[in-house]
Scaffold this motif. Structure first.
Motif, PDB file in Angstrom:
ATOM      1  N   ILE A  36      -0.557   5.069 128.155  1.00  0.00           N
ATOM      2  CA  ILE A  36      -0.498   5.203 126.699  1.00  0.00           C
ATOM      3  C   ILE A  36      -0.767   6.655 126.317  1.00  0.00           C
ATOM      4  O   ILE A  36      -1.721   7.259 126.801  1.00  0.00           O
ATOM      5  N   ALA A  39       1.465   9.335 119.931  1.00  0.00           N
ATOM      6  CA  ALA A  39       2.739   9.849 119.432  1.00  0.00           C
ATOM      7  C   ALA A  39       2.576  10.484 118.060  1.00  0.00           C
ATOM      8  O   ALA A  39       3.215  11.477 117.739  1.00  0.00           O
ATOM      9  N   TYR A  55      -2.382   4.880 114.101  1.00  0.00           N
ATOM     10  CA  TYR A  55      -1.747   5.732 115.102  1.00  0.00           C
ATOM     11  C   TYR A  55      -0.580   5.002 115.752  1.00  0.00           C
ATOM     12  O   TYR A  55      -0.639   3.791 115.965  1.00  0.00           O
ATOM     13  N   THR A  56       0.447   5.755 116.082  1.00  0.00           N
ATOM     14  CA  THR A  56       1.548   5.241 116.883  1.00  0.00           C
ATOM     15  C   THR A  56       1.368   5.790 118.293  1.00  0.00           C
ATOM     16  O   THR A  56       1.133   6.982 118.470  1.00  0.00           O
ATOM     17  N   TYR A  57       1.446   4.888 119.271  1.00  0.00           N
ATOM     18  CA  TYR A  57       1.282   5.267 120.668  1.00  0.00           C
ATOM     19  C   TYR A  57       2.593   5.053 121.415  1.00  0.00           C
ATOM     20  O   TYR A  57       3.289   4.070 121.187  1.00  0.00           O
ATOM     21  N   ASN A  58       2.908   5.989 122.320  1.00  0.00           N
ATOM     22  CA  ASN A  58       4.012   5.808 123.255  1.00  0.00           C
ATOM     23  C   ASN A  58       3.469   5.085 124.472  1.00  0.00           C
ATOM     24  O   ASN A  58       2.364   5.382 124.934  1.00  0.00           O
ATOM     25  N   LEU A  78       5.800  -6.155 121.672  1.00  0.00           N
ATOM     26  CA  LEU A  78       6.080  -4.910 120.957  1.00  0.00           C
ATOM     27  C   LEU A  78       7.204  -5.147 119.970  1.00  0.00           C
ATOM     28  O   LEU A  78       8.245  -5.691 120.319  1.00  0.00           O
ATOM     29  N   SER A  97       9.833   2.235 128.523  1.00  0.00           N
ATOM     30  CA  SER A  97       9.037   2.833 127.454  1.00  0.00           C
ATOM     31  C   SER A  97       9.194   2.053 126.159  1.00  0.00           C
ATOM     32  O   SER A  97      10.176   1.353 125.937  1.00  0.00           O
ATOM     33  N   GLY A  98       8.190   2.213 125.296  1.00  0.00           N
ATOM     34  CA  GLY A  98       8.182   1.577 123.993  1.00  0.00           C
ATOM     35  C   GLY A  98       7.107   2.205 123.139  1.00  0.00           C
ATOM     36  O   GLY A  98       6.433   3.155 123.558  1.00  0.00           O
ATOM     37  N   GLN A  99       6.927   1.686 121.935  1.00  0.00           N
ATOM     38  CA  GLN A  99       5.900   2.185 121.028  1.00  0.00           C
ATOM     39  C   GLN A  99       5.147   1.032 120.396  1.00  0.00           C
ATOM     40  O   GLN A  99       5.688  -0.063 120.242  1.00  0.00           O
ATOM     41  N   TYR A 101       2.185   0.463 117.061  1.00  0.00           N
ATOM     42  CA  TYR A 101       1.379   1.017 115.963  1.00  0.00           C
ATOM     43  C   TYR A 101       0.072   0.248 115.895  1.00  0.00           C
ATOM     44  O   TYR A 101       0.081  -0.994 115.896  1.00  0.00           O
TER      45      TYR A 101
END
Length: 112
Positions: A36, A39, A55-58, A78, A97-99, A101
């Motif tokens: 993690i 982003a 926060y947005t995380y990659n 996700l 990969s993804g994101q 929040y």
């Protein structure tokens, strides 16, 4: 899926069965691990006064099999799903990969 905190998200990853969740990067990539990284942040406020509300995380998930049930389950929790990134010849792992929040204020930030 909507999460109320990092702790809630971490519990969801543990329930899926990932062996480790790492904030940041490591020198070596391990199988069945989610990496993690931050982003960006979401702020609110006005007149030169604002505060972070989330926060947005990659995410990067590394698995030994492209058809892994871990990837299917992670994709389901996700909201944007996961995207195949690459196959690493050095680690022999598939990377997706993804994101996600995550809001603040519920305790359990990623750095706590």
């Amino acid at each position: 899926m909507v999460f109320n905190s990092y702790t809630e998200f971490k519990k969801a990853l543990d329930a899926i069965g990932f062996s480790d969740v790492i904030l940041g990067v490591k020198d070596t990539i391990q199988e069945n691990t989610v990496y993690i990284s931050l982003a960006g942040s979401k702020k609110t406020g006005a007149d030169d006064f604002s505060w972070v509300i989330g926060y947005t995380y990659n995410l990067v998930a590394s698995v030994p099999d492209a058809d892994s049930s871990l990837i299917k389950q992670l994709s389901e929790i996700l909201s944007g799903g996961l995207t195949f990134v690459s196959y690493s010849d050095s680690s022999h792992l598939y990377n997706f990969s993804g994101q996600v929040y995550l809001p603040v204020g519920q305790k359990g930030e990623a750095w706590e």
